[in-house]
Design a protein around this motif. Structure first.
Motif, PDB file in Angstrom:
ATOM      1  N   ILE A   1     -26.495  85.485 -17.400  1.00 49.75           N
ATOM      2  CA  ILE A   1     -25.118  85.399 -17.897  1.00 49.75           C
ATOM      3  C   ILE A   1     -25.085  85.806 -19.368  1.00 49.75           C
ATOM      4  N   ASP A   2     -24.212  86.735 -19.665  1.00 48.26           N
ATOM      5  CA  ASP A   2     -24.030  87.181 -21.044  1.00 48.26           C
ATOM      6  C   ASP A   2     -23.016  86.249 -21.709  1.00 48.26           C
TER       7      ASP A   2
ATOM      8  N   LEU B   1     -14.344  87.502 -23.672  1.00 53.33           N
ATOM      9  CA  LEU B   1     -13.257  87.565 -22.692  1.00 53.33           C
ATOM     10  C   LEU B   1     -12.375  86.314 -22.769  1.00 53.33           C
ATOM     11  N   GLN B   2     -12.988  85.169 -23.028  1.00 51.56           N
ATOM     12  CA  GLN B   2     -12.227  83.936 -23.181  1.00 51.56           C
ATOM     13  C   GLN B   2     -11.312  84.042 -24.403  1.00 51.56           C
TER      14      GLN B   2
ATOM     15  N   ILE C   1     -12.754  86.199 -15.677  1.00 54.86           N
ATOM     16  CA  ILE C   1     -14.029  86.448 -16.367  1.00 54.86           C
ATOM     17  C   ILE C   1     -15.162  86.562 -15.341  1.00 54.86           C
ATOM     18  N   ALA C   2     -15.171  85.643 -14.393  1.00 53.65           N
ATOM     19  CA  ALA C   2     -16.215  85.645 -13.365  1.00 53.65           C
ATOM     20  C   ALA C   2     -16.205  86.958 -12.590  1.00 53.65           C
ATOM     21  N   LYS C   3     -15.015  87.418 -12.193  1.00 54.14           N
ATOM     22  CA  LYS C   3     -14.907  88.685 -11.461  1.00 54.14           C
ATOM     23  C   LYS C   3     -15.366  89.853 -12.317  1.00 54.14           C
TER      24      LYS C   3
END
Length: 190
Positions: free
Chosen positions: A152-153, A160-161, A170-172
């Protein structure tokens, strides 16, 4: 012909742990032992889950038949799995034999030897696991092993948040699970 006078079939089971290992030596030994059907698979022996060839063979065999392996560790690596397999076979009236070990569950001595070998196979697996963990600990202390790279970056998630994206979006975008996004958003390490 009754079961008392009928001689059962010999069915062979061969297994290796990894796809780069070869089954041919086991299969040849099982053929030489007289097995009419041989089922083979490349699966770990630490569990019976996902070992479809073994399950098929156990379901296919009938009372009076014998399942043959080259060595007991081809069948199971834990006492629990070995005991479960042997119970299933005994309940159906199926014997278990090994070509390279004096195992024959149709005899008291063969059953005792089987139980002893099962204990040693489980012990060997535990020792191997301990040595592996010791090796990893040593490599980490020497700075050689740092574990797997993070999947996970965290910086990207936070970017993105900050841009107003929600966890699902974000997950997608990053191809990761929402739970991972939530962990990063809450300040926990991914």
């Amino acid at each position: 012909m009754t079961n008392a006078t009928k001689t059962g079939h010999l069915y062979g089971y061969a297994r290796v742990s990894t796809t780069d290992q070869d089954l041919s030596i086991q299969e040849a030994a099982l053929q030489a032992a007289g097995c009419t059907v041989i089922r083979s698979e490349k699966k770990t022996g630490t569990t019976t889950k996902g070992r479809d060839a073994l399950q098929t063979l156990i379901e296919f065999a009938h009372e009076g038949d014998t399942i043959v392996v080259t060595r007991i560790d081809r069948l199971a690596r834990s006492i629990a799995d070995l005991a479960s397999i042997v119970r299933d076979l005994e309940a159906k009236g199926i014997a278990l034999k090994a070509t390279e070990q004096p195992i024959d569950t149709s005899t008291a001595a063969g059953r005792a030897f089987l139980q002893m070998l099962g204990v040693f196979a489980e012990f060997e697996t535990a020792i191997r696991r301990e040595r592996q963990m010791e090796g990893i600990a040593k490599a980490k202390s020497e700075g050689v092993y740092k574990g797997r790279k993070p999947s996970i970056d965290v910086v990207k998630v936070r970017e993105l948040q900050a841009a107003g994206k929600g966890a699902t979006e974000i997950a997608k975008a990053l191809g990761i699970g929402r739970a991972s996004v939530y962990r990063v958003m809450s300040g926990a390490s991914a």
